[in-house]
Each structure stands twice: as C-alpha cells, then as structure tokens.
Motif scaffolding. Structure first.
Motif, PDB file in Angstrom:
ATOM      1  N   ARG A 145     -52.772 -61.439  19.653  1.00  0.00           N
ATOM      2  CA  ARG A 145     -51.958 -61.931  20.911  1.00  0.00           C
ATOM      3  C   ARG A 145     -52.527 -61.214  22.231  1.00  0.00           C
ATOM      4  NH1 ARG A 145     -49.399 -61.475  16.408  1.00  0.00           N
ATOM      5  NH2 ARG A 145     -47.458 -62.805  16.069  1.00  0.00           N
ATOM      6  N   TRP A 189     -47.773 -65.632  22.778  1.00  0.00           N
ATOM      7  CA  TRP A 189     -46.689 -65.611  21.894  1.00  0.00           C
ATOM      8  C   TRP A 189     -46.792 -66.270  20.558  1.00  0.00           C
ATOM      9  CZ3 TRP A 189     -42.542 -62.208  22.325  1.00  0.00           C
ATOM     10  CH2 TRP A 189     -42.529 -61.701  24.150  1.00  0.00           C
ATOM     11  N   VAL A 232     -37.586 -60.709  20.079  1.00  0.00           N
ATOM     12  CA  VAL A 232     -39.039 -61.386  20.599  1.00  0.00           C
ATOM     13  C   VAL A 232     -38.838 -63.051  19.955  1.00  0.00           C
ATOM     14  CG1 VAL A 232     -40.690 -59.459  20.236  1.00  0.00           C
ATOM     15  CG2 VAL A 232     -39.588 -60.506  18.181  1.00  0.00           C
ATOM     16  N   ARG A 234     -39.388 -65.557  21.321  1.00  0.00           N
ATOM     17  CA  ARG A 234     -40.289 -66.608  21.962  1.00  0.00           C
ATOM     18  C   ARG A 234     -41.663 -66.625  20.776  1.00  0.00           C
ATOM     19  NH1 ARG A 234     -41.453 -64.719  28.034  1.00  0.00           N
ATOM     20  NH2 ARG A 234     -40.868 -62.759  27.164  1.00  0.00           N
ATOM     21  N   LYS A 235     -41.873 -65.819  19.961  1.00  0.00           N
ATOM     22  CA  LYS A 235     -42.756 -65.728  18.984  1.00  0.00           C
ATOM     23  C   LYS A 235     -42.513 -66.914  18.098  1.00  0.00           C
ATOM     24  CE  LYS A 235     -43.559 -62.843  15.999  1.00  0.00           C
ATOM     25  NZ  LYS A 235     -43.854 -61.480  15.220  1.00  0.00           N
ATOM     26  N   GLN A 240     -35.899 -66.928  24.831  1.00  0.00           N
ATOM     27  CA  GLN A 240     -35.522 -65.507  24.930  1.00  0.00           C
ATOM     28  C   GLN A 240     -34.099 -65.424  25.583  1.00  0.00           C
ATOM     29  OE1 GLN A 240     -36.974 -62.708  23.278  1.00  0.00           O
ATOM     30  NE2 GLN A 240     -34.929 -61.972  23.594  1.00  0.00           N
TER      31      GLN A 240
END
Length: 452
Positions: A145, A189, A232, A234-235, A240
């Motif tokens: 990341r 992400w 989290v 967006r991962k 979000q």
C-alpha cells in the motif's frame, strides 16, 4: 489475511475451553511424547524440533499424524502467532488439530489478524520494547500500500502475496517523515486490483468477498478485537461514509490466558454468536463511480476534526521539516543537543516521489539468520504424501522456517508446503517438496522496526 497468507476467514471462531486440560495427557495422546517442562500450558519449540526431527519412509499413519501436529505447532508458535519468547507455543492449539478435517473449518485468518491487532495496540505503550504476532504480515501490508517505501524490482508476484515483500526503511524517523510527506494519492487503496497481482490470484479466492467486509468482533480464546471494516470501505472499492463510533473493547485488553478457569466460549458467547451471524453485520456499501467521489462530501470535514491526519504533533512535524531543509535532503534527522556536534547517523536521500503505480514485484533481502532452521520438512512432506493431513487447510509458507524470527520470509520461488486448508495439496507441489529445493532466509527485524 486471505490473499497475503492464504488463510481461510470464512469459518468457525478459533476458541475453546482449556481450564480443565491435562496438558501432559494431551501431549501423550496426540504426540505420543511428554516434554519435561510444561509451563502454563506452553512447551518449548526446541523440544518439538528435537523430538520430531524426521519421519522414516515406513512410518505408520499414526506416526505421520503426530509429526504433522508437531509441525503445525511450530508454524503457529514460530510464525503465525508467536509470543515474546519466540521459543514457546501454547498447547491449546494442539486441541484444534485433533481432527484434521475439523481443523480446516476454522477461521484461522481472523485468529492471526486479531492477535496482531491486540499486539499492535499493546505496542503503543511507552514502556513496550517488543511486539509479538505475525509482523511479516504487517510489513507486507505496508509494502503493497505504500509503494514509496520499497525499491523498484523485477520479481514476479506469487501467492501467498506475503512472499513478495521487500525490505522497508528501518529508522522510525525515516518512516514517519516519508509517510507525512506523501499525499493521499500515493496510498494504494486497492493494490490487489493490479493486473500483475490479479494474474496470480486464483478465482476461488474471490468467490466470497462479503466475508472480508463484515464489521464484528473477532474472537480467539482470550482475545477479542473489533474488525472495523466500515472505516476502510475504499479498500473494497466502496465510497467512504462517515463511520459510526467504533465499539471500544479496551477493557477486554486486560484479559489473557492467565485467567485459567475461564470458559472462553461462554465468556465470548455474545461475540461468537455475532460471528456466526456475520453476514448480518455488513456495513452500507456504495460503489465508487469516479475516483473524485471516493468519499461522501461530508467525510473529509469530519476526518479533519475526528481523524488523525498526522503521526506527529504540529510542533514535531515543523521541527523535522526544518531539520530536513537545513540538511538539504536527508530523510533521517536525529534529535541532538545543541552542543553535541554534527550527527553521524546514516542518511537516506528522498529521491523522486513515486506515484501509485505498481512495480512488478520485489526481491527478498537476504541476511544471516539468528536461529536454527526448522528441519522437519522431509518428514512432514512424507506425511502429507502418505495422506496424514489430507483434509487439513494448507497455508503456503517457506520450507525453512526460522522459528525465532517472526519476519523470516524466504524466496518466493522456493518450494512451499501448506497447512490449515480444506484442499488437498497438489501432487506437483508434493513432488517439489520431496525434491528438497534450497531456500534463502530473510533478514531479522531490528529493534527499531519492532518499535515502529
């Protein structure tokens, strides 16, 4: 946990009652041997290595099962969930591999993850100098990341992805400054969306991503930690939203296995039931249409008030930036007294900033190991080939495991064995194991890295 380590997450909670266990009897029944010293249910992994060095070609099915259990204990105590001693493993794990078929039904991934969560929380205490848990997982997570923390290399990705990690900076000041000098756009992400990575991920790994999204407590014997997936989103390629206030389990951090007479399934009964109903606890998800709308408009104003955009205080940040300007480039400023003279600490040139593009993959940085390798592979390989652990869930790991080095990861091209899986090991993989490929041990973590 699923992609980095190859561990299952969609299974039963790893817990049980251990207060009435006769550990000597457990060892004799499952290992056919009793160590001289059993300390609070823990035994030395050195005893396991000495007692189960190698299997004979004519070993019985029962002997193969015993050797496989001994090897699994060393994997758990030396790599997946090591303690601070680096040489002790608790026999409660032995109770989970009585039946190899049943062992494959547990969520080993959540057990390893929550152990790391707990230790990361404890490591924030000022008086803590050591940390336990699967630190190589934490390092590999950062490697995928934060592309600016790794060198550009030409090494292909492999599954599990943790075998593809590279060495990170070792100085805490360097890492903090590198992180704070980068923009949000340089954080990846969704690193697993890279085509080079997706090419090596089997389709079966992506069949049930909902198991990754659940927001519930994770339970592992005496450990209970929250999995805050809504923070989290967006991962997972979702917008979000402003997360609800997290459920704090700080009071549970005082709980450990020293509470000998605790019935853990009963103690965590509420959380275990939530885990069983985990698909009822998936947060609201809205797909990201365009990158500019990755967050709802209200999120960033909320984050500026309630979040922690910087690791350092404003004063500390300004001091480090001022020192950096004075030294014209080095990223390793050292705090020193005015009369201490010039610093002799090693420096690192910042170099050009790297965007969020994914490099082909890193190489392993070798170093001289500090412990004796685990010499059980031929024995366990023959046990696997003989059908001893046919129903066991398999975790791909290097065939040489430095049991006292929690960040030891060997070259990804070496042969691997797998434990804790529902799938039968491939015949070609068995052939490679029995052939005995060489391995290259990775370096040890320094004290600075452990503190970081």
């Amino acid at each position: 946990m699923h992609l980095q380590l190859g561990l299952p997450v969609d299974g039963d909670a790893v817990t049980g009652s251990v207060h009435s266990a006769d550990w000597g009897a457990v060892c004799y029944e499952l290992l056919s041997a009793i160590p001289d010293n059993i300390n609070g249910g823990r035994i030395e992994m050195g005893w396991l290595r000495d007692t189960f060095p190698e299997l004979d070609d004519d070993s019985t099915e029962l002997e193969k099962n015993r050797y496989a259990r001994a090897y699994i204990l060393q994997i758990i105590g030396g790599y997946m969930m090591p303690d601070l001693s680096r040489n002790l493993v608790h026999l409660r794990w032995l109770l989970k591999v009585v039946d190899f078929r049943a062992a494959g039904e547990f969520s080993w991934g959540s057990a390893v993850l929550e152990t790391l969560y707990r230790e990361m929380c404890r490591a924030t205490r000022p008086n803590k100098a050591k940390i336990r848990g699967c630190l190589s997982l934490l390092q590999s997570w950062a490697r995928f990341r934060f592309p600016f923390l790794r060198p550009r290399v030409d090494h292909p990705y492999t599954v599990p992805l943790i075998t593809s990690y590279a060495r990170l900076p070792t100085c805490l000041e360097d890492i903090r400054l590198l992180l704070e000098q980068r923009s949000e756009a340089q954080f990846q992400w969704t690193p697993y969306e890279d085509l080079a990575i997706r090419a090596v991920i089997l389709d079966e790994y992506l069949q049930n991503p909902n198991a990754w999204h659940v927001k519930i407590p994770l339970v592992n014997f005496a450990i209970g930690e929250m999995h805050q997936s809504d923070r989290v989103l967006r991962k997972f390629r979702f917008r979000q939203l402003i997360p609800v206030a997290p459920e704090m389990l700080d009071d549970h951090h005082k709980i450990d296995l020293r509470q000998l007479h605790t019935d853990w399934p009963r103690f965590w009964s509420h959380y275990i039931q939530m885990w069983k109903d985990r698909y009822d606890y998936i947060p609201t998800r809205e797909p990201i249409i365009v990158p500019e709308l990755a967050c709802v408009p209200e999120y960033m104003p909320w984050f500026r008030i309630h979040g922690k955009p910087y690791l350092l205080s404003e004063e500390e940040r300004q001091w480090q930036l001022r020192v950096q300007r004075e030294r014209r480039g080095p990223l390793n400023p050292r705090r020193r007294d005015d009369d201490a003279g010039p610093s002799t600490a090693p420096t690192q040139s910042p170099g050009p900033a790297i965007g969020p593009t994914q490099s082909p993959g890193p190489t392993v940085q070798p170093s001289t190991p500090t412990a004796q390798p685990l010499q059980m592979m031929p024995a366990v390989a023959r046990g696997i080939a003989g059908g001893a652990v046919r129903e066991l869930f398999f975790l791909p790991i290097p065939i040489t495991l430095w049991v006292s080095n929690i960040s030891a990861i060997n070259d990804a091209n070496t042969s691997t064995v797998t434990i804790l899986s529902r799938r039968v090991i491939l015949l070609t993989l068995i052939t490679r194991i029995l052939a005995g490929a060489s391995t290259t041990p990775a370096r040890s973590w320094t004290k600075e890295e452990s503190n970081a």
